[in-house]
Design an enzyme around this catalytic site. Sequence first.
Site, mmCIF file in Angstrom:
data_model
loop_
_atom_site.group_PDB
_atom_site.id
_atom_site.type_symbol
_atom_site.label_atom_id
_atom_site.label_comp_id
_atom_site.label_asym_id
_atom_site.label_seq_id
_atom_site.Cartn_x
_atom_site.Cartn_y
_atom_site.Cartn_z
ATOM 1 N N GLU A 219 45.921 38.092 71.099
ATOM 2 C CA GLU A 219 44.649 37.538 71.602
ATOM 3 C C GLU A 219 43.461 37.718 70.656
ATOM 4 O O GLU A 219 42.713 36.744 70.504
ATOM 5 C CB GLU A 219 44.332 38.099 72.983
ATOM 6 C CG GLU A 219 43.152 37.363 73.579
ATOM 7 C CD GLU A 219 42.905 37.779 75.022
ATOM 8 O OE1 GLU A 219 42.083 37.111 75.651
ATOM 9 O OE2 GLU A 219 43.483 38.739 75.503
ATOM 10 N N HIS B 34 44.527 34.464 67.596
ATOM 11 C CA HIS B 34 44.210 33.493 68.648
ATOM 12 C C HIS B 34 42.738 33.120 68.627
ATOM 13 O O HIS B 34 42.376 31.933 68.624
ATOM 14 C CB HIS B 34 44.603 34.059 70.009
ATOM 15 C CG HIS B 34 44.027 33.297 71.157
ATOM 16 N ND1 HIS B 34 42.891 33.707 71.825
ATOM 17 C CD2 HIS B 34 44.414 32.138 71.753
ATOM 18 C CE1 HIS B 34 42.612 32.832 72.784
ATOM 19 N NE2 HIS B 34 43.513 31.882 72.766
#
Length: 698
Positions: free
Chosen positions: A354, A369
């Site tokens: 993430e 990400h």
Amino acid sequence: MSQTQGGSDPKDLLYMFYRPVEPIFIGKGDENVTFELPRDYLTDRYKPLVSDIQSRFPGSKTVTIRSVQKLPDISRILQLDRHDNFSLFIPYHRELAAQLVSILMGLKSFDEFQSVCAYCRDRVNPYLFIYAMSVAVLHRPDTKNLQIPSLCEIFPEKFMDSSVFLKAREEAIVVPTASRMAIEIPRDYSASDLDIEHRVAYFREDIGVNLHHWYWHLIYPFEGPRNIINKDRRGELFYYMHEQILGRYNFERISNRLGRTKRLLNLREEIPEGYFPKLDSTVASRVWPARVRNATLSDIDRESEQLQFDIADLERWRDRILEAIHMGAIITSDGLRIELDEAKGIDILGNIMESSILSVNRDLYGDLHNRGHVAIALCHDPDHRYLENISVMGDPTTAMRDPVFYRWHAMIDYIFQEHKNKLPQYTVKQLTFDGIKINNVEVQIQSSSAPKNEFATFWQQNDIDLSRGLDFAPGGQILARFTHLQHAPFVYKILVDNTSSGNVTATVRIFLAPKQDERGVPFLFNDQRSLFIELDKFVTTLKKGQNLIERRSIDSAVTLPFEYTFRNLSNMPTSGPEAERWNYCGCGWPQHLLIPKGSPEGLPCDLFVMISNWAEDKVDDAKSDVGCDDASSYCGRRDSKYPDKRSMGFPFDRRPRQGVANLKQFLTPNMFVLDTKIKFTDRIIPPSGGNLQTLHSK
């Protein structure tokens, strides 16, 4: 005029969400609530005018804000100008947001919390303030029963065609409240069907879909106090929620005769998909930038956001994560080796990917990400020479509108699947529930004359009140009418034999996938399994002998009821357990998109039902009385462990065992596949009329 002292009615805090650009001392909401501030809480522009202000803006109800003993230092947070855009994907911005969240979470009493919010509201960037205040309200023990209004009412410009707001202000100024008419948002405003990707714009630009993405990131922020971030299986949930979004999007693409999403693997190739969002930003006073067709990504060097990285950094982080997956272990910042095993591997990878503050080694594995979102969101002005803001890919509230969001997440999901493909396949023994056999499954629309085993979809219209987000406009209700996909409510009927020695507790898992690919060719199982979208998951008791399980579609553990998604405060409970449900339960897939669109002739689908052994599924210390379990599959449970020990997406999250080429070969006695269709009717049901059952009984 009524008057309350700070802290006497916690619900008064919620008026700070209304009209977020207007000063706090101007009346808010239908009750015309004003906040009376200490003089030093006013901004420098309004301090000399305090007496005049209080006389010019009287409220029907006044909330008096008391001073705190010592105001927090927010000087660094104020470095982001009130008229700048704000992105959680930009490290500098999320550091500022995390600092404000930490300040608000650290305040000892509700009175202090309300007072500091009042002090910050007209100073801090409105986007940043609403985000930080929302996170704090959701996670503070003294505010968990407060109901946050829908973001589409706070910042409606993030959700609909900008032309609506000129018409809305005209309507507000000229027409009395009682005579105002809803302003219809065009169904095709961001592009025409000359753009092939526009066929699925109804999904990408759906207000409920984008609210879900925003609200999920409120529940699961990736920067801030560790006790807020470190929720049970947070990294795995990041993987699964986005994997399901991608599966649902591909289902919609097949419904519209489009190919499945191609992953954005080569970051140096042209991006053929353009996107022109047609959104304005009232805070930043400019339109959201477009991305033209065949744009390319560039190295980012923007001093204003303290942002500098290269496309080579993204490639390096991607390759390091893939290397770790194929080595079967990641390396921590202390040089330790952690195995990517069946139990924790996907959770570790989710936090790395993430990347949240739970990432075990940000220096090595980077920020793939988030920086990918930023590189795409700034490809139109990578060095800020044109002083352009981020595009919609840079904001969780708007990112899902852009076709490239799904291409980027297809690449992210590809990396996760590399890990999943290395795990042992489920054996027949792991999939079987001894003594349990499903004999039949039916689906019935809640209409006596509707055909069995056929889902029905159509268009429906509903209204949103813009008045809470229209800064510096006359008060009173101002409605915008939008059109969205809807399905007729239905019931599952599952016939099960229990031949074991007594009653058993079981988990019922229901999924749906298209039978054929975009060419009309039947799927091989290994391809089809990535398209199985979860429709429901629930626990039931099976008595010895034959059992009939009936379950309504509106009870799905994936979705929120329509009224929860759009969260009009006038319809919400104000206290008790139901109030908490309205709050945390704002996270969940919108009920109106539980079933994909399908096709006029009926899109052939496989409805998969599995019954597994709850004794092997249960989580011993998971709470069952949390007051919110509407959408636990995608959002977990509040203050509790995730309520299913199995891997998210089970049994479709791993490669099939040897000899399984199609879905039929995958089945065990406790599974059943029903041939179904999704039939789309190109008709629109108006907001206050229309009988869903009547429409689909013809």
